[in-house]
Design an enzyme around this catalytic site. Structure first.
Site, PDB file in Angstrom:
ATOM      1  N   LYS A 100      35.545  53.485  39.770  1.00 48.45           N
ATOM      2  CA  LYS A 100      36.053  52.158  39.472  1.00 48.45           C
ATOM      3  C   LYS A 100      34.897  51.266  39.049  1.00 48.45           C
ATOM      4  O   LYS A 100      33.773  51.417  39.541  1.00 48.45           O
ATOM      5  CB  LYS A 100      36.731  51.543  40.711  1.00 48.45           C
ATOM      6  CG  LYS A 100      37.156  50.088  40.517  1.00 48.45           C
ATOM      7  CD  LYS A 100      37.619  49.433  41.805  1.00 48.45           C
ATOM      8  CE  LYS A 100      37.854  47.940  41.560  1.00 48.45           C
ATOM      9  NZ  LYS A 100      38.330  47.231  42.754  1.00 48.45           N
ATOM     10  N   GLU A 149      38.805  34.722  48.092  1.00 45.71           N
ATOM     11  CA  GLU A 149      38.357  35.942  48.789  1.00 45.71           C
ATOM     12  C   GLU A 149      37.262  35.684  49.824  1.00 45.71           C
ATOM     13  O   GLU A 149      36.160  35.239  49.485  1.00 45.71           O
ATOM     14  CB  GLU A 149      37.867  36.982  47.782  1.00 45.71           C
ATOM     15  CG  GLU A 149      37.538  38.326  48.426  1.00 45.71           C
ATOM     16  CD  GLU A 149      37.513  39.471  47.433  1.00 45.71           C
ATOM     17  OE1 GLU A 149      37.197  40.598  47.847  1.00 45.71           O
ATOM     18  OE2 GLU A 149      37.806  39.248  46.241  1.00 45.71           O
ATOM     19  N   GLU A 193      43.256  51.129  42.919  1.00 43.25           N
ATOM     20  CA  GLU A 193      42.134  50.203  42.820  1.00 43.25           C
ATOM     21  C   GLU A 193      41.800  49.604  44.183  1.00 43.25           C
ATOM     22  O   GLU A 193      40.627  49.487  44.570  1.00 43.25           O
ATOM     23  CB  GLU A 193      42.485  49.091  41.821  1.00 43.25           C
ATOM     24  CG  GLU A 193      41.395  48.048  41.639  1.00 43.25           C
ATOM     25  CD  GLU A 193      41.851  46.875  40.786  1.00 43.25           C
ATOM     26  OE1 GLU A 193      41.192  45.822  40.877  1.00 43.25           O
ATOM     27  OE2 GLU A 193      42.849  47.008  40.050  1.00 43.25           O
ATOM     28  N   GLU A 329      45.177  40.171  32.657  1.00 37.17           N
ATOM     29  CA  GLU A 329      44.856  39.860  34.054  1.00 37.17           C
ATOM     30  C   GLU A 329      43.728  38.840  34.134  1.00 37.17           C
ATOM     31  O   GLU A 329      43.804  37.871  34.899  1.00 37.17           O
ATOM     32  CB  GLU A 329      44.461  41.126  34.816  1.00 37.17           C
ATOM     33  CG  GLU A 329      44.055  40.838  36.261  1.00 37.17           C
ATOM     34  CD  GLU A 329      43.663  42.073  37.049  1.00 37.17           C
ATOM     35  OE1 GLU A 329      42.883  41.925  38.017  1.00 37.17           O
ATOM     36  OE2 GLU A 329      44.129  43.171  36.702  1.00 37.17           O
TER      37      GLU A 329
END
Length: 344
Positions: A100, A149, A193, A329
């Site tokens: 990733k 986050e 992911e 996105e």
């Protein structure tokens, strides 16, 4: 330090605030403010450094400006170049180079007027009051944003982190919003992911903790215009781990903002991402003289300098990623900030 105020019988901790660039080359840069208010557990603690706090109370935020068009707005890299980078990344993933990588892009806004960071920050807080609002120096500019986050929170021996990975747009009404959230929860691509991020965080925290707990499947977290998959971790630190900065050093950069394996993802970013992230996706927060503190990841943010703002957004790329979908996105993640920028 000439004075540190007290609250009841407790000595208020001395607080330093700041952050670090994504690549960590300069280390964590912290400053001790002359006056700070730390809120939590139902009370506020004021910390004063120096003989006087005269003038320490912040002026009120200025009124927001009327919405104005931008003088210029451009994508760097271009949208075509970003699609090509995503396609190249998926090819490398399928060949086994890495699992990733998180590819960022930026939008440069020429506002045609002086941008007021305080007004912008106030607008961001109003749009998403649950986010971590921040403004900190980033070279000659100010990095300002409202991040969803949590990178790490430490209180005593307890630590928490809530990595996010995998996203979907918010719906325009309640029914479509629920449907979008449900699709995200069942998306094989987004769950893959997210799994990489959870494995990365668990591996980073393992050597530091005597115990760690986290749910077996991700939760949903919503922001103003995006749904995210999230996994909250809670850990008990070993006795020899003294500071939140030790945990920060182990966690950053997580697979949520870089990729996996970490070394291979870092190389891929140098090859595929033609921009300097600066403070974007780096840690931003505070630490006190007891080693407790809280850091978010600097997301949904921009470097603001005079009349220019460079906005950043990224998308996690795995083998099943589609270049057009990943471009969209990143565009979703820009929208709330662009709206705030038009007003403030």
């Amino acid at each position: 330090f000439a004075s540190v105020s007290r609250s009841g019988d407790d000595v208020a901790p001395l607080v330093a605030v700041g952050g670090a660039a994504f690549d960590g080359a300069r280390g964590v840069e912290l400053v001790i403010p002359s006056h700070a208010v730390v809120r939590g557990t139902g009370r506020s603690i004021e910390v004063a450094v120096g003989d006087s706090t005269e003038g320490a109370v912040a002026a009120p935020f200025p009124a927001v400006l009327p919405s104005e068009p931008f003088a210029d707005l451009r994508s760097e890299p271009s949208e075509d170049d970003y699609r090509a980078a995503v396609a190249r990344a998926t090819s490398l993933i399928r060949s086994g180079s890495f699992e990733k990588v998180v590819l960022a892009r930026s939008i440069v806004v020429e506002a045609g007027r002086e941008l007021d960071v305080r007004a912008l920050l106030a607008r961001l807080r109003a749009v998403d009051p649950d986010a971590y609002a921040f403004a900190t120096t980033d070279g000659d500019a100010t990095l300002v944003g409202a991040s969803p986050e949590l990178l790490v929170r430490k209180s005593g021996r307890r630590i928490e982190t809530t990595p996010l990975a995998g996203s979907a747009p918010r719906g325009s009404d309640e029914e479509s919003d629920r449907a979008s959230a449900s699709r995200l929860r069942e998306s094989a691509k987004d769950l893959e992911e997210h799994r990489y991020v959870v494995e990365d965080v668990a591996a980073a925290l393992g050597p530091l903790c005597s115990s760690i707990s986290f749910p077996s499947s991700p939760e949903l977290v919503r922001t103003a215009n995006v749904w995210h998959l999230a996994t909250p971790f809670v850990g008990e630190l070993r006795e020899d781990v003294a500071s939140v900065l030790d945990v920060l050093d182990a966690l950053h950069p997580t697979a949520a903002v870089s990729g996996l394996p970490r070394a291979a993802a870092a190389k891929a970013l140098r090859d595929l991402e033609p921009l300097d992230r600066g403070g974007y996706a780096g840690p931003v927060g505070w630490v006190d003289d007891r080693g407790d503190g809280e850091f978010a990841i600097a997301l949904r943010c921009a470097r603001v300098e005079s009349s220019r703002a460079r906005l950043f957004a990224g998308a996690g790329i795995v083998a099943a990623s589609d270049p057009e979908a990943e471009l969209e996105e990143s565009a979703r993640k820009f929208r709330a900030f662009l709206d705030a920028l038009r007003w403030g």
